[in-house]
Design an enzyme around this catalytic site. Structure first.
Site, PDB file in Angstrom:
ATOM      1  CB  SER A  73      45.297  38.379  35.623  1.00  0.00           C
ATOM      2  OG  SER A  73      44.491  38.128  36.426  1.00  0.00           O
ATOM      3  CG  ASP A  74      40.784  34.227  32.520  1.00  0.00           C
ATOM      4  OD1 ASP A  74      39.763  34.558  33.358  1.00  0.00           O
ATOM      5  OD2 ASP A  74      40.503  33.696  31.514  1.00  0.00           O
ATOM      6  CD1 TRP A  75      39.323  32.340  39.382  1.00  0.00           C
ATOM      7  CD2 TRP A  75      37.738  33.955  39.227  1.00  0.00           C
ATOM      8  NE1 TRP A  75      38.738  32.387  40.437  1.00  0.00           N
ATOM      9  CE2 TRP A  75      37.499  33.365  40.557  1.00  0.00           C
ATOM     10  CE3 TRP A  75      36.748  34.929  38.831  1.00  0.00           C
ATOM     11  CZ2 TRP A  75      36.748  33.725  41.327  1.00  0.00           C
ATOM     12  CZ3 TRP A  75      35.879  35.299  39.890  1.00  0.00           C
ATOM     13  CH2 TRP A  75      35.746  34.586  40.971  1.00  0.00           C
ATOM     14  CB  ALA A  76      43.044  32.311  40.121  1.00  0.00           C
TER      15      ALA A  76
END
Ligand code: BGC
Length: 757
Positions: A289-292
């Site tokens: 996933s991308d950050w958060a």
């Protein structure tokens, strides 16, 4: 007793992995992974899906503050699969120890970091590298980035960026290869080859991560993180091909994106991740996933709470959770109560373990943390030399009236003007990993070093920004301060030649750096108007990370060099070109418009029904145009001059068995050796879905001595001539094609040819 016997079991596992690396590979690794998987609890499996940020100094095995302590505890329990932002060989070694020596199964961590144009030695920003059209250079630059980062224990580069970016307002355009899907695909392969090498288990190579899947570069209004609404035709023909190229090149992982794509957030996009990526393309690597971005499914209004976000992201194929901490919180219960199928969990864990296995971490979890190499490799002399070479080949000569460039080395007095010319920091570019601040060679320094005997004087002239500059915060632009203009103009009038450096601060581009106006900020344009009047012998050197709308400068300046942000050796690379030690060979990977209002602006537009004025009354307004500006490019995609002149012969274009062959002769009619990038574009004249007026399908770089000619042959095959329908189906349609060949998208010779597949 229990923990000891399990430890013995785990050690036996490592030993057997160790010996198997000499064996046949894939199936052996599958078996090992399956047997490890069979030992793991659900919590431990979910643990492998967690990626923690690690900006904590490891001065001992257990970090001091609470938060870090919790992280350390989680690692020790085997509940963390990987980390990002852990620095130094010592730091990664300490973190690895926590996992390997304390957790029940001793599974090593994988360490990721954003390395897209160098780790310590900075290479040109990716957009600039793409301007070289030189794949070998891109491979070399990323090979060195891999060598430097891997010495510090990092083994997973969060790059390359495969986002096709048709809008110059979008600040992240600097991270990728620009507006064109084909050029981006070519660079996908080149960068991945450099990072991953031939063998991932080589401790000097790292796993690459193609990001951001998918469509992220098409943000509405060029606004980062914002909605993406694009047609399926654009998705299949422009956004997805570079990712497909990355998969074909064997990329180890893919990172998804923050934004929603036509109504579905990319992180929870089942069709993208499960159907296309893991299904049709058969991708067996990790989807991170991308950050958060899993947490942000709730802010998108796509999940009502964290639990639903976990279900949606995981079922859609996001294997690993970067800093949402949602999988660790929600997935174990969801698996245990049967809401989420355990086979999906096993699949995700297998992918992560496989990457660790391929990286050789089960052989030796510390193989990448090598303090000796860290000392030796970071900023090594040969790395800096390569950064200089890469810098020179990324420079694009946009304009050169009356051959004012190269500047003669015998001029007596040179004025270097512009705040940017003096900066040793801006040259490093954005997303600069661990570059030391202010460590680059400024343009002013480059000029002084090139001509130590010459009178070279500097004046700041304009003021672009004031106060602290940082990657994290907005810059303070200065608009109305003309106080330093007079001095600069006086220096310009008393000098033989002026090098006027203008453009952007590097932190005007990168993540979260969208601009509504891509003209020059600060008081640069006013200064330019005065300097050019004071001394017409002025060369404009542009530093920027996006296309610029600079029609006034394009018109009035006799010479313009596009130099982007070239990294550690920027000043030297620019001086090499200014004084003729290197003959410029770059070509634009993005179109430069007349006005920001033309954005998104890319050369592969459609024809429309009314592209040109109506034949019988060209004064009428009823055709595709602006009433207040030109709709064409100031400097088109593919444009770039040389100090040599290249003459294109008449192309011979023939249809052969479902393909097209092109023969053309190129001659260097200039006086020095030079390199030309010969570009091939096609247009499918009539198709079942409308097609672009031109799209790049091939190119070749040729170096020719003065007077030398070379015959070039290009073969276009089905892959080049077909296209994706909006349904996602790839088709080949018989009929007439126009083939264009030349030195820029707007300077070509063309022929029509009929093809039957
Ligand atoms: C960016 C990614 C990057 C990640 C980790 C995100 O904000 O979108 O490209 O890899 O941060 O630093």
């Amino acid at each position: 007793m229990k923990s000891i016997s399990i430890f013995i079991l785990a050690s036996a596992f490592f030993l057997s992995c160790n010996s198997s690396t000499k064996g046949p590979g894939m199936s052996a690794s599958h078996q090992k992974i399956d047997s490890l998987l069979s030992l793991m609890t659900i919590e431990e499996k979910v643990g492998q899906l967690n990626m923690y940020n690690g900006t904590w100094e490891f001065t001992g095995p257990v970090p001091k503050d609470d938060n870090s302590q919790r992280k350390a505890e989680m690692i020790k329990k085997g509940l963390v699969g990987g980390m990002l932002n852990v620095l130094t060989a010592e730091g990664t070694r300490e973190a690895q120890k926590l996992a390997v020596e304390n957790s029940r199964l001793g599974i090593p961590l994988v360490f990721g970091y954003d390395v897209i144009h160098g780790y310590k030695t900075m290479f040109p920003i990716p957009l600039a590298q793409a301007a070289s059209w030189d794949q070998q250079m891109a491979t070399e630059a990323s090979r060195i980035a891999a060598k430097e980062m891997s010495a510090t224990g990092l083994n997973w580069a969060f790059g390359p960026v495969m986002d096709v970016a048709p809008d110059g307002r979008w600040g992240r355009i600097m991270e990728g290869a620009g507006e064109d899907p084909y050029l981006t695909s070519v660079f996908a392969k080149a960068w991945i080859k450099g990072l991953q090498g031939e063998d991932l288990s080589d401790p000097e190579t790292v796993a690459a991560c193609a990001k951001h899947f998918a469509g992220y570069g098409f943000a509405e209004a060029g606004l980062d993180y914002f909605t993406v609404n694009i047609s399926d035709q654009m998705l299949y023909n422009a956004a997805l091909p570079p990712f497909k190229a990355a998969i074909d090149a064997g990329v180890a992982s893919v990172m998804n994106a923050f934004q929603d794509l036509n109504g579905i957030p990319a992180t929870a996009h089942k069709k993208l991740q499960r159907e296309i990526l893991k299904g049709q393309w058969g991708f067996e690597g990790v989807v991170l996933s991308d950050w958060a971005s899993i947490n942000e499914l709730t802010t998108h209004g796509f999940a009502s709470d964290r639990r639903e976000a976990a279900i949606k992201a995981f079922e859609a194929g996001s294997d690993m959770d970067m800093e949402s901490r949602i999988y660790e919180e929600e997935l174990p219960a969801l698996i245990e109560n049967g809401t989420v199928d355990e086979s999906l969990l096993d699949d995700a864990v297998r992918r992560i373990l496989k990457m660790k296995y391929d990286l050789g971490l089960f052989d030796d979890p510390y193989r990448y943390s090598n303090a000796e190499n860290e000392e030796k490799y970071l900023l090594a002399k040969e790395h800096l030399q390569l950064a200089r070479d890469a810098g020179r080949s990324s420079i694009v000569l946009l304009k050169n009236t009356d051959e004012i460039l190269p500047i003669s080395k015998s001029v007596k007095k040179i004025a270097v003007i512009g705040q940017l010319a003096e900066s040793k920091d801006v040259v490093l570019g954005s997303w600069r990993a661990q570059a030391n601040p202010n460590s680059g060679v400024s343009i002013y320094e480059g000029v002084v070093n090139a001509l130590p005997e010459t009178d070279v004087q500097f004046k700041q002239g304009y003021t672009l920004t004031e106060g602290e500059r940082s990657f994290r915060y907005d810059l303070n632009f200065v608009e109305g301060d003309f106080s330093k203009h007079d001095d600069a103009v006086a220096l310009a009038s008393s000098s033989d030649v002026v090098i006027l450096v203008m453009g952007e601060d590097c932190f005007q581009t990168g993540e979260g750096r969208s601009q509504s106006d891509i003209g020059l900020k600060g008081n640069q344009e006013e200064l330019f108007n005065r300097v050019i009047e004071a001394n017409p012998n002025t060369v404009v050197v542009l530093m920027n990370g996006r296309p610029l709308a600079i029609p006034n400068i394009a018109k009035k300046a006799p010479a313009i060099l596009e130099t982007w942000f070239l990294g550690s050796e920027m000043g030297h690379a620019v001086a090499d070109v200014l004084f003729g030690d290197y003959n410029p060979s770059g070509k634009l990977p993005v179109s430069f418009p007349h006005s920001t209002g033309q954005e998104p602006f890319y050369y592969y537009q459609k024809n429309s029904g009314r592209r040109v004025p109506n034949d019988f009354d060209s004064d009428m307004v009823f055709w595709v145009h602006y009433t207040d500006t030109n709709k064409e490019a100031v400097f088109p995609f593919g444009h770039g001059l040389s100090y040599s002149d290249f003459e294109y012969g008449d192309p011979e274009i023939t249809a052969i068995g479902g393909g097209i062959e092109i023969d053309i002769t190129l001659t260097n009619t200039g006086e020095i050796t030079g390199k030309e990038t010969v570009q091939v574009y096609i247009r499918d004249l009539v198709a079942s879905e409308t097609q672009p007026i031109k799209r790049l399908v091939d190119f070749a770089q040729v170096r020719l001595d003065p007077g030398q000619s070379e015959s070039l042959k290009f073969s276009l095959d089905r892959e080049d001539l077909g296209f994706y329908l909006s349904s996602g189906q790839f088709v080949l349609e018989d009929g007439e094609f126009e083939v264009f060949i030349g030195g820029s998208s707007e300077d070509t010779k063309s022929r029509k040819v009929s093809v039957n597949f």
